[in-house]
Write a protein that holds these residues in place. Sequence first.
Motif, mmCIF file in Angstrom:
data_model
loop_
_atom_site.group_PDB
_atom_site.id
_atom_site.type_symbol
_atom_site.label_atom_id
_atom_site.label_comp_id
_atom_site.label_asym_id
_atom_site.label_seq_id
_atom_site.Cartn_x
_atom_site.Cartn_y
_atom_site.Cartn_z
ATOM 1 N N GLY A 348 0.832 -1.188 0.000
ATOM 2 C CA GLY A 348 0.000 0.000 0.000
ATOM 3 C C GLY A 348 0.866 1.237 0.000
ATOM 4 O O GLY A 348 2.082 1.171 0.205
ATOM 5 N N PRO A 349 0.280 2.403 -0.234
ATOM 6 C CA PRO A 349 1.068 3.636 -0.294
ATOM 7 C C PRO A 349 1.530 4.085 1.082
ATOM 8 O O PRO A 349 0.899 3.786 2.098
ATOM 9 C CB PRO A 349 0.091 4.640 -0.901
ATOM 10 C CG PRO A 349 -1.258 4.130 -0.490
ATOM 11 C CD PRO A 349 -1.150 2.630 -0.496
ATOM 12 N N ASP A 350 2.637 4.800 1.104
ATOM 13 C CA ASP A 350 3.057 5.444 2.348
ATOM 14 C C ASP A 350 2.116 6.609 2.618
ATOM 15 O O ASP A 350 1.234 6.933 1.812
ATOM 16 C CB ASP A 350 4.509 5.899 2.246
ATOM 17 C CG ASP A 350 4.670 7.107 1.350
ATOM 18 O OD1 ASP A 350 5.062 8.171 1.840
ATOM 19 O OD2 ASP A 350 4.367 7.003 0.139
ATOM 20 N N ALA A 351 2.299 7.264 3.753
ATOM 21 C CA ALA A 351 1.351 8.294 4.187
ATOM 22 C C ALA A 351 1.269 9.463 3.215
ATOM 23 O O ALA A 351 0.234 10.133 3.127
ATOM 24 C CB ALA A 351 1.733 8.795 5.577
ATOM 25 N N LEU A 356 5.093 2.703 -2.797
ATOM 26 C CA LEU A 356 4.393 1.567 -2.212
ATOM 27 C C LEU A 356 5.313 0.867 -1.224
ATOM 28 O O LEU A 356 6.539 0.848 -1.390
ATOM 29 C CB LEU A 356 3.960 0.589 -3.307
ATOM 30 C CG LEU A 356 2.951 1.125 -4.318
ATOM 31 C CD1 LEU A 356 2.711 0.096 -5.416
ATOM 32 C CD2 LEU A 356 1.637 1.487 -3.625
ATOM 33 N N GLN A 357 4.706 0.265 -0.204
ATOM 34 C CA GLN A 357 5.487 -0.391 0.837
ATOM 35 C C GLN A 357 4.723 -1.608 1.354
ATOM 36 O O GLN A 357 3.488 -1.660 1.270
ATOM 37 C CB GLN A 357 5.753 0.570 1.992
ATOM 38 C CG GLN A 357 4.488 1.088 2.656
ATOM 39 C CD GLN A 357 4.746 2.179 3.676
ATOM 40 O OE1 GLN A 357 5.863 2.658 3.826
ATOM 41 N NE2 GLN A 357 3.700 2.573 4.396
ATOM 42 N N PRO A 358 5.444 -2.619 1.858
ATOM 43 C CA PRO A 358 4.741 -3.762 2.451
ATOM 44 C C PRO A 358 4.151 -3.381 3.799
ATOM 45 O O PRO A 358 4.704 -2.560 4.533
ATOM 46 C CB PRO A 358 5.852 -4.803 2.611
ATOM 47 C CG PRO A 358 7.109 -3.998 2.750
ATOM 48 C CD PRO A 358 6.909 -2.771 1.898
ATOM 49 N N ARG A 359 3.020 -3.970 4.107
ATOM 50 C CA ARG A 359 2.408 -3.712 5.408
ATOM 51 C C ARG A 359 3.143 -4.510 6.486
ATOM 52 O O ARG A 359 3.997 -5.353 6.197
ATOM 53 C CB ARG A 359 0.933 -4.119 5.377
ATOM 54 C CG ARG A 359 0.728 -5.633 5.248
ATOM 55 C CD ARG A 359 -0.724 -5.992 5.070
ATOM 56 N NE ARG A 359 -0.909 -7.438 4.920
ATOM 57 C CZ ARG A 359 -2.031 -8.000 4.530
ATOM 58 N NH1 ARG A 359 -3.072 -7.243 4.230
ATOM 59 N NH2 ARG A 359 -2.127 -9.310 4.422
ATOM 60 N N THR A 371 -2.172 2.607 7.482
ATOM 61 C CA THR A 371 -0.919 3.224 7.091
ATOM 62 C C THR A 371 -0.386 4.076 8.228
ATOM 63 O O THR A 371 -1.110 4.909 8.783
ATOM 64 C CB THR A 371 -1.123 4.110 5.848
ATOM 65 O OG1 THR A 371 -1.648 3.304 4.788
ATOM 66 C CG2 THR A 371 0.187 4.743 5.409
ATOM 67 N N PRO A 372 0.866 3.893 8.616
ATOM 68 C CA PRO A 372 1.396 4.715 9.713
ATOM 69 C C PRO A 372 1.540 6.166 9.293
ATOM 70 O O PRO A 372 1.597 6.477 8.092
ATOM 71 C CB PRO A 372 2.763 4.074 9.997
ATOM 72 C CG PRO A 372 3.121 3.353 8.745
ATOM 73 C CD PRO A 372 1.833 2.917 8.126
ATOM 74 N N PRO A 373 1.587 7.080 10.244
ATOM 75 C CA PRO A 373 1.784 8.500 9.921
ATOM 76 C C PRO A 373 3.113 8.713 9.210
ATOM 77 O O PRO A 373 3.972 7.832 9.186
ATOM 78 C CB PRO A 373 1.770 9.174 11.304
ATOM 79 C CG PRO A 373 1.105 8.204 12.207
ATOM 80 C CD PRO A 373 1.430 6.845 11.683
ATOM 81 N N PRO A 374 3.317 9.886 8.636
ATOM 82 C CA PRO A 374 4.570 10.137 7.916
ATOM 83 C C PRO A 374 5.786 10.042 8.829
ATOM 84 O O PRO A 374 5.689 10.191 10.058
ATOM 85 C CB PRO A 374 4.400 11.566 7.393
ATOM 86 C CG PRO A 374 2.939 11.840 7.439
ATOM 87 C CD PRO A 374 2.403 11.039 8.580
ATOM 88 N N ALA A 375 6.935 9.817 8.220
ATOM 89 C CA ALA A 375 8.193 9.897 8.961
ATOM 90 C C ALA A 375 8.469 11.362 9.290
ATOM 91 O O ALA A 375 8.078 12.264 8.545
ATOM 92 C CB ALA A 375 9.327 9.314 8.135
ATOM 93 N N PRO A 376 9.127 11.629 10.389
ATOM 94 C CA PRO A 376 9.345 13.021 10.785
ATOM 95 C C PRO A 376 10.439 13.695 9.966
ATOM 96 O O PRO A 376 11.391 13.063 9.505
ATOM 97 C CB PRO A 376 9.772 12.885 12.252
ATOM 98 C CG PRO A 376 10.484 11.555 12.287
ATOM 99 C CD PRO A 376 9.713 10.663 11.344
ATOM 100 N N GLN A 377 10.307 14.981 9.790
ATOM 101 C CA GLN A 377 11.419 15.775 9.291
ATOM 102 C C GLN A 377 12.483 15.870 10.380
ATOM 103 O O GLN A 377 12.196 15.683 11.574
ATOM 104 C CB GLN A 377 10.940 17.167 8.902
ATOM 105 C CG GLN A 377 9.927 17.185 7.761
ATOM 106 C CD GLN A 377 10.506 16.618 6.476
ATOM 107 O OE1 GLN A 377 11.565 17.038 6.027
ATOM 108 N NE2 GLN A 377 9.811 15.645 5.903
ATOM 109 N N ALA A 609 6.980 -11.410 6.032
ATOM 110 C CA ALA A 609 8.204 -11.121 6.775
ATOM 111 C C ALA A 609 9.360 -10.915 5.806
ATOM 112 O O ALA A 609 10.160 -9.972 5.942
ATOM 113 C CB ALA A 609 8.515 -12.250 7.747
ATOM 114 N N ALA A 610 9.467 -11.784 4.795
ATOM 115 C CA ALA A 610 10.531 -11.648 3.800
ATOM 116 C C ALA A 610 10.392 -10.350 3.015
ATOM 117 O O ALA A 610 11.379 -9.665 2.725
ATOM 118 C CB ALA A 610 10.518 -12.846 2.857
#
Length: 816
Positions: A348-351, A356-359, A371-377, A609-610
């Motif tokens: 699914g997409p990142d925030a 796209l990224q694996p869940r 989907t987790p919140p964005p990564a911080p600046q 996991a892989a």
Amino acid sequence: MSERDGTADERALAGVRVLDFSQQIAGPYCSKLFVDAGADVIKVEPATGDALRRGSPSTAEPDGRDAPLFTFLNAGKQSVVGTVADSQVAALLAEADLVIEAHGLTCDGPSDDRPGLDVAALREAHPALVVLSITPYGLAGPWADRGANEFTLQAESGSTAMRALLGQEPFQAGGRVGEWAAGCFGAVAALPAVLRARATGRGEHIDLSILETANFVFTNYSETMNRLMNGSPADPEHAFLAPSVETPSIEPTADGFVGFCTNSRQQFSDFLLMIERPDLQADEALAQFAGRLMRFDEWTGIMRPWLSGKTTAEIIELASLLRIPVAPIGNGETVLAHEQLAERGVFGPDAEGRFLQPRRPYRIDDAGPKTPPPAPQLGEHADSAAFRDREAEPGATAEADGALPLEGLRILDLTAWWAGPAATQVLASFGAEVIHVESTTRPDGLRMVGGMMQAHYDQWWDACPHFLHANSNKLGVTLDLANPRGLALLEELIGQCDAVVENFTPRVLDNFGLSWERVREINPRAILLRMPAFGLSGPWRDHPGFAQTMEQLSGLAWVTGHVDDQPRIPRGPCDPVAGMHAAFALLVALEQRKASGHGHHVESTMVEAALNIAAEQVLEWSAFGRLLGREGNRSPLAAPQGLYACAEGPGATDRWLALSVATDAQWRALREALGRPEWAMDPALETRAGRRAAHDSIDAHLGAWTAGRDRAELVALLRARGVFASEVTSPCRLLQTNPQLRARRYFERPEHPVVSAMPLPGLPFRYEGVERWLRTPAPTLGQHNEAVLCGILGLPREALEELEADGVIGSRPAGL
């Protein structure tokens, strides 16, 4: 509900507070697993930020934004810039449950990544604090301060020496798997300690070694295997495992490649049936892995013509009908379209919708993680960083001295082969009582790998090194589940356990009538952890899969191997990596049970996991259209980097020197060691980019310099100048050749009734209060029938004798 609240299973670790000083992959992946389960994580960065923000030279974000890999690993965290000396960081330290530090691994240019933590002083000030230290070699031992990167650690751990075509240059496993695995092991090591500390006030210092992690996940217990086969490791010419590749494994087809594994005799026999060569089923030599290697060219000539005449899809269909583990060879592009992964919504997409990224690789009660919140600046939370408030906790409870964190937990282990037993073994090492269930008619498949030991042990089924480790610290019982009495006894055991763990294909448990609804009916507080290869739903639901299958499909094989060769499997890491993810998921579910008061259904798949540890390939493809591929022994993070032949040694890998120049300063030091030859003084070689462009020429010069020279002398010469140089070490002789592993007592010797005190890896991390991890040896078949069936279920001795007479239980494989 706020953005940080999430679903119930994503709040399981709400209230757990993590302060993460780490950079790159290992530490951030560890803290990501905590974030994904609801913990608060605050990232403390230097003024320049985590080096991974900038990506690698080949994967940097074109517009200067943070690299996708950094974003994936750090989504949902807060960021502050500072050091332990800052008042803000000190205040956060005082509130943290877990502190993560990871230093000493040079991955991307010069940096001092030590956060300056005085762990002893911290723990004295905060007795309930857990500190996880992830370093290349561990915090103690003669190599504790030695510089390293993934490439040299693979060489020293025995990993590199596992993989080569006969007589050719060995090659690394691609994808920095050792670092990802270290993060996974770190999370599994830290969570039980954190939960114990919150309950008892007793903190812990966990000392994790990436060298030991690499040995654990890559080398398939070669040290033990060699001793079981040969009795002594003294003669390197007779080491059991020379560098090799598996066969059949990844094979060319009419339109690409396809991947197999034939771990069992039945799977290989069915493979012969598939390629229309049933006449070879009686060939005992070909039926053995070693026999196929000895006849490699002949065997390749037998199977390749049939395979090359069929498409990948045709072969997968035929192999699946015969239940041969099979997969297409995935990469960052093609894995996105795989029918199983697409139907289950694995990516699914990142925030921010950039890639796209694996869940998260597990689900609890069939709830898909959001989907987790964005990564911080960098420094985004300089004025607002804070841990969430949490409910007042009860006072610390008393705990016996030396108590392990999972004592009092009972787990029913229905797993087989390696991934499932690895999950329950680590839980047993932490003190859980684990009851491993087999039957005399269907023993754990790992036992039957011991068939290679028939010439050495009468009870060869008790002599497989994988089984010896993955089932240590467990009780072992036999129950014929096809017999109603055996199934009834299993259900009684379910009623006495906190958790049930299984890793069959989904249809197996269904056929026994042991659905989640039935387990919950028997024991409303039980956790059911299921570890299918591909998941409980989807078109590949009932396909079998092993570590090799996951490496083939996930992309890990795509980035492993020489550039002028085909993809090759890393050989093994996906089993223990899947096991550690599953163990973590089970601990999260147990913590969730404290709030819910009832059991939970957990699905933790091998393939997801892989895909998580291979995530960079999908991130790069979906963000930039970049297809990462094989580089042999090279890397975008170092140049030059490779294996260079020295004087011949007695063993198959004893001539190879692993050299990695990770910084410009190391290049200048190497140049001095070479005697400042004219070719090395070219100004174009002053930068890594310039050296990467001239890699072929540099390799030719370095190969001429190392040829015929003593390898150990070269390692000493280069190490003295700060250049990363290591011997490519046989995985069969590490106990003799590696002083760091000896000093840390990584290999332990539980006394086993069949194989005696055989050295086995412990775990790749240390708790301060734990002298050894392998307290009891793996059980012989049915060894604890009486202890479990009489001691736990209360059966009278006469009933046990009747069950044995009727074949419901036993202590010897049927038919032998």
